[in-house]
Scaffold this motif. Structure first.
Motif, mmCIF file in Angstrom:
data_model
loop_
_atom_site.group_PDB
_atom_site.id
_atom_site.type_symbol
_atom_site.label_atom_id
_atom_site.label_comp_id
_atom_site.label_asym_id
_atom_site.label_seq_id
_atom_site.Cartn_x
_atom_site.Cartn_y
_atom_site.Cartn_z
ATOM 1 N N ASP A 238 0.864 -1.492 -0.086
ATOM 2 C CA ASP A 238 0.034 0.033 -0.102
ATOM 3 C C ASP A 238 0.881 1.173 -0.061
ATOM 4 O O ASP A 238 1.917 1.273 0.907
ATOM 5 N N LEU A 239 0.560 2.265 -0.934
ATOM 6 C CA LEU A 239 1.367 3.348 -0.961
ATOM 7 C C LEU A 239 0.135 4.545 -0.782
ATOM 8 O O LEU A 239 -0.807 4.912 -1.213
ATOM 9 N N VAL A 240 0.483 5.266 0.425
ATOM 10 C CA VAL A 240 -0.616 6.396 0.843
ATOM 11 C C VAL A 240 0.310 7.811 1.037
ATOM 12 O O VAL A 240 1.459 7.540 1.497
ATOM 13 N N SER B 84 -2.787 0.121 -3.920
ATOM 14 C CA SER B 84 -2.927 -1.064 -3.086
ATOM 15 C C SER B 84 -2.683 -2.344 -4.208
ATOM 16 O O SER B 84 -3.714 -2.732 -5.128
ATOM 17 N N LEU B 85 -1.761 -2.987 -3.929
ATOM 18 C CA LEU B 85 -1.542 -3.895 -5.132
ATOM 19 C C LEU B 85 -0.933 -5.447 -4.114
ATOM 20 O O LEU B 85 -0.231 -5.368 -3.251
ATOM 21 N N ASN C 9 6.252 -5.680 7.172
ATOM 22 C CA ASN C 9 6.148 -7.196 8.034
ATOM 23 C C ASN C 9 6.197 -8.168 7.163
ATOM 24 O O ASN C 9 6.376 -8.045 5.925
ATOM 25 N N ALA C 10 5.802 -9.221 7.801
ATOM 26 C CA ALA C 10 5.874 -10.583 6.876
ATOM 27 C C ALA C 10 4.709 -10.556 5.719
ATOM 28 O O ALA C 10 4.970 -10.974 4.540
ATOM 29 N N GLU C 11 3.780 -9.926 6.083
ATOM 30 C CA GLU C 11 2.480 -9.981 5.121
ATOM 31 C C GLU C 11 2.499 -8.762 4.245
ATOM 32 O O GLU C 11 1.486 -8.823 3.289
ATOM 33 N N SER C 12 3.107 -7.438 4.679
ATOM 34 C CA SER C 12 2.679 -6.269 4.156
ATOM 35 C C SER C 12 3.646 -5.357 4.187
ATOM 36 O O SER C 12 4.463 -5.358 4.995
ATOM 37 N N THR C 13 3.969 -4.285 3.153
ATOM 38 C CA THR C 13 4.741 -3.375 3.225
ATOM 39 C C THR C 13 3.833 -2.165 2.811
ATOM 40 O O THR C 13 3.049 -2.001 1.762
ATOM 41 N N SER C 14 3.994 -1.093 3.931
ATOM 42 C CA SER C 14 3.208 -0.021 3.721
ATOM 43 C C SER C 14 4.092 1.138 3.466
ATOM 44 O O SER C 14 4.912 1.432 4.506
#
Length: 132
Positions: free
Chosen positions: A8-10, A18-19, A73-78
């Motif tokens: 996610d890029l905010v 959101s990809l 984290n293991a499941e996501s990058t924001s």
């Protein structure tokens, strides 16, 4: 081990992307880093640069950021960007105006602040060159 993660890029104004990704390249303040699924948790500051996202479908997306933070984290990058530019032509036009503003601020800065401001301008110029 999962093969994908959420990206996610905010920006302060809205969510820009959101990809589902297989890897994300980030311009960290301490150096570039590549994030993949199951990465250890970390929060890092960003310098001006390109965030490059490799999608699960084989696509690649690029976003120009002027700074901010990345939470990994293991499941996501924001990526929480101070300013982010999407779309090649619009990005260059908007970024060139941003560079001019940064140059003016650097010219007015003094002491240690001048060094930091000039480094910021150099990073922005490098970013524009990378976008060509």
């Amino acid at each position: 081990m999962a093969n994908t993660m959420q990206f996610d890029l905010v920006s302060p104004e809205k969510r820009l992307a959101s990809l589902v990704a297989t890897q994300v390249q980030i311009p960290g303040a301490e150096g570039d880093m590549t994030v993949m699924p199951d990465h250890a948790p970390v929060i890092t500051t960003l310098r001006p640069g390109l965030v490059i996202v490799s999608g699960a479908d084989g696509s690649t997306a690029q976003f120009a950021v002027t700074g901010g933070f990345a939470e990994i984290n293991a499941e996501s990058t924001s990526v929480l960007a101070e300013h982010a530019f999407v779309g090649e032509v619009a990005s260059r036009t908007a970024l060139s105006g941003f560079v001019e503003d940064a140059r003016k601020r650097a010219a007015d800065a003094e002491g240690e602040h001048k060094d930091v401001a000039e480094k910021f301008v150099a990073d922005l110029v490098h970013l524009m060159e990378a976008m060509e």
